[in-house]
Design a protein around this motif. Sequence first.
Motif, PDB file in Angstrom:
ATOM      1  N   GLN A 192       0.999  -1.361   0.153  1.00  0.00           N
ATOM      2  CA  GLN A 192       0.351   0.176  -0.066  1.00  0.00           C
ATOM      3  C   GLN A 192       1.147   1.496  -0.343  1.00  0.00           C
ATOM      4  N   ILE A 193       1.171   1.460  -1.054  1.00  0.00           N
ATOM      5  CA  ILE A 193       1.753   3.273  -1.321  1.00  0.00           C
ATOM      6  C   ILE A 193       1.056   4.039  -1.178  1.00  0.00           C
ATOM      7  N   PHE A 194       2.034   5.401  -0.432  1.00  0.00           N
ATOM      8  CA  PHE A 194       0.974   6.624  -0.520  1.00  0.00           C
ATOM      9  C   PHE A 194       2.280   7.649  -0.883  1.00  0.00           C
ATOM     10  N   THR A 195       1.623   8.672  -1.636  1.00  0.00           N
ATOM     11  CA  THR A 195       2.683   9.589  -2.002  1.00  0.00           C
ATOM     12  C   THR A 195       1.934  11.351  -0.867  1.00  0.00           C
ATOM     13  N   LEU A 196       3.293  11.651  -0.668  1.00  0.00           N
ATOM     14  CA  LEU A 196       2.282  12.386   0.087  1.00  0.00           C
ATOM     15  C   LEU A 196       3.147  14.124   0.215  1.00  0.00           C
ATOM     16  N   ILE A 247      -4.137   7.175  -6.729  1.00  0.00           N
ATOM     17  CA  ILE A 247      -5.477   7.994  -6.975  1.00  0.00           C
ATOM     18  C   ILE A 247      -6.641   7.927  -6.482  1.00  0.00           C
ATOM     19  N   SER A 248      -6.868   7.119  -5.682  1.00  0.00           N
ATOM     20  CA  SER A 248      -8.043   7.333  -5.074  1.00  0.00           C
ATOM     21  C   SER A 248      -8.146   8.239  -3.477  1.00  0.00           C
ATOM     22  N   GLU A 249      -6.876   8.206  -3.038  1.00  0.00           N
ATOM     23  CA  GLU A 249      -6.464   9.316  -1.672  1.00  0.00           C
ATOM     24  C   GLU A 249      -6.340  11.042  -1.933  1.00  0.00           C
ATOM     25  N   ARG A 250      -5.970  10.899  -3.853  1.00  0.00           N
ATOM     26  CA  ARG A 250      -5.513  12.651  -4.428  1.00  0.00           C
ATOM     27  C   ARG A 250      -6.693  13.948  -3.921  1.00  0.00           C
ATOM     28  N   GLY A 251      -5.702  14.373  -3.163  1.00  0.00           N
ATOM     29  CA  GLY A 251      -6.112  15.342  -3.017  1.00  0.00           C
ATOM     30  C   GLY A 251      -6.817  15.950  -1.658  1.00  0.00           C
ATOM     31  N   LYS A 252      -6.707  14.495  -1.457  1.00  0.00           N
ATOM     32  CA  LYS A 252      -7.793  14.248   0.078  1.00  0.00           C
ATOM     33  C   LYS A 252      -6.340  15.152   1.098  1.00  0.00           C
ATOM     34  N   VAL A 253      -6.398  15.981   2.566  1.00  0.00           N
ATOM     35  CA  VAL A 253      -5.635  16.583   2.985  1.00  0.00           C
ATOM     36  C   VAL A 253      -5.136  16.210   5.124  1.00  0.00           C
ATOM     37  N   LEU A 254      -4.739  16.254   4.768  1.00  0.00           N
ATOM     38  CA  LEU A 254      -4.832  16.096   6.724  1.00  0.00           C
ATOM     39  C   LEU A 254      -3.522  17.285   7.451  1.00  0.00           C
TER      40      LEU A 254
END
Lengths: 423, 258
Positions: B68-72, B90-97
């Motif tokens: 499971q790879i995330f780039t942040l 892609i499914s997480e793109r644009g999300k912000v924490l």
Amino acid sequence: MKVVSQILLMLFLNLMPIALPAFELGKINVRGQVELPWQYTPERANTFFNPNGVIINNQQHSSLPALRFTPKFSQGSVALQGDFWLQSLITSTKTEETFFFQKSTFNWNINDQFTVSGGIDLQHWGSGYIWNPSNPFQDREINFVDRVISYKRNGNFFASLDWSGRNGWSTSLYFVNHRPREKLYGINVEHQNAFALKLNKQFDNSDVSLTYALLEDTNFIGGSYSASIGNQLELHGEFSLRDKRRSVLPRSIVANGQDSFFILQANKHIDWRAQFLIGGQYTTNNQINMIFEYLYNGEAYSEKEYDHLVQGSNQSRLQLDGLFAAPSAGFLGESNSLLGSMKRHYLFFRVADGQLIDKLEGRAFVRFGIQDSSVITGGLLSYPIKNGLNLMLGGQYYGKMAGSETAAIPFQFVLYSGLTLLF
Amino acid sequence: MFSKFRLLIVVIVIHCMLVSPIWADNVINVKQNAIELLAKADEYRNFKGKSFTFDLKLNSMETGKDDQIFTLKVEILNSHTSLVIYSEPISERGKVLLMAQKNLWFYAPSSHKPIRITPQQRLLGEASNGDVASTDFSGDYDPHYVDTEVVDSVTCHVLELTAKANSLATYEKLKLWVRADDFKPYKADFFGVSGKLLKTAYFRRYEKLPNLGEKEQLTSIQIINPLTEGKQTLMEYSNFNVTEIPVSRFNPNTLNRL
């Protein structure tokens, strides 16, 4: 117009084998989404407001393919953003395209702490999950939860100035040309100019906000609070007060000296109305997230008012073959459009598990009407076939407790499935 | 025989004069000042109170499962305020924490509104929110010097860190091994409230940053889950940039404009 739908379908099928990256148009980064949903809604025959199914022309099977583009351009302290949907409604008898202009904004960071924004956008704030009474520009249907189809609407013209302090304080000043979309306000709602001033303060593990808004001739005061209690619990609350009630109410029109037909008319008298929501969320050690909320909508119908609406529907049904058939059908049609969240007291609960079975994500909710035991319950399963491509399956059921608001909804339930591709 | 013994004594004395006093001095100093030692270790993870940005690739691995790879993109305003912007998948793109003190805000483009989340919620695979956004042990934990210890043939100072009250600390307690020669973090054990070992981190790689005066920076952390065999997360940092970041970017009300 069917051509557009076919293009959408072909585009989607072409995109399926690969996970597309976002693409660039010059310096503009473009992202997007394709939805290919299908839904099945069997009608509920002979409700108060839909006698023998003659008012609502229900299409049991429908498809709503949609294409979304979200371009973004950034240069130094300026950013331009857009969010556009093209949706096609396909039934056995028609195909209809709708374009949704959700967002087209510019943002300029004047300096470290001030930001100026303007354009078209949706204004969202508040700590509640299912509803945000502290937001004077709320536009979300209360029961629009966990569906396969994204909630789409047009944004409002707006201009804003935001100040962010280093000590947790922040302020926003808004001008919004706003058209309320809540069902209770009826179908003939017009755009109104509104000004809002919002003050926020963040503490170590909580935040509070206070809003004053002037919506044409209506004064609005709202506030919200949320706090983290330990690592797993969050609590929140919102309230608002407005000095005019906007709900449409049934009114009998007298012709020839006797009650003849009913209409729905906006109530614009000075009449302070309160709305509030309290709730919380809890996350288990296994990452299961639960949300629980109680909401009170002072603008909604009292029992007496709802009885009056039912009385109006009884009379209107009798008029459907008579002299006042047209206004009576109109009254019943508009009454149907009010259904869904027209009572005052509700309880809401939602549970979500991101790894129900392996990668399968599951969500379920129930909303219970305290006054009439109305029930809306639903769920959604989502499975990532590959990166950015999800298969979804879900549904909502409308309880049929006698005399309840949900029993009057002209559909028994909705089942939907669909594919969503992000690029 | 006597002269050989005398020679040995001289050598030992000279050795002690040259090496041991420094070593002993170091031990005394670090014992007296665990806070300073922790601050030195933190220097490999941040830029002394300056705001900075970096890219982070986060790879969660588990035997028998897909990675499971995330780039942040991570923006650090200060030790208590940070922003994590999702680029991939892609499914997480644009999300912000957004993390500000103990407030955690999450924004997803589909919801158009930031929502407060509980610290328990994991949004980055196996890594906790704090694993990603915290680049400063000193701000969140009180250190206590334990001892020196040789780990994998590396001599380390051992610090025990306890979460400060009202801090963004993700863990109740940490045991941190800091290399004795250059104070680089070498290894850490993370403990929960019950005292259970939750994770072990190895600070694997340090690189000199040519754009930032050849400053040596931590660029790779391996986090091993001791509770599940074969479960680990690799965090790889790149593109560090020390820059002024507008405070307005860390406002929950404006997350939808990032």
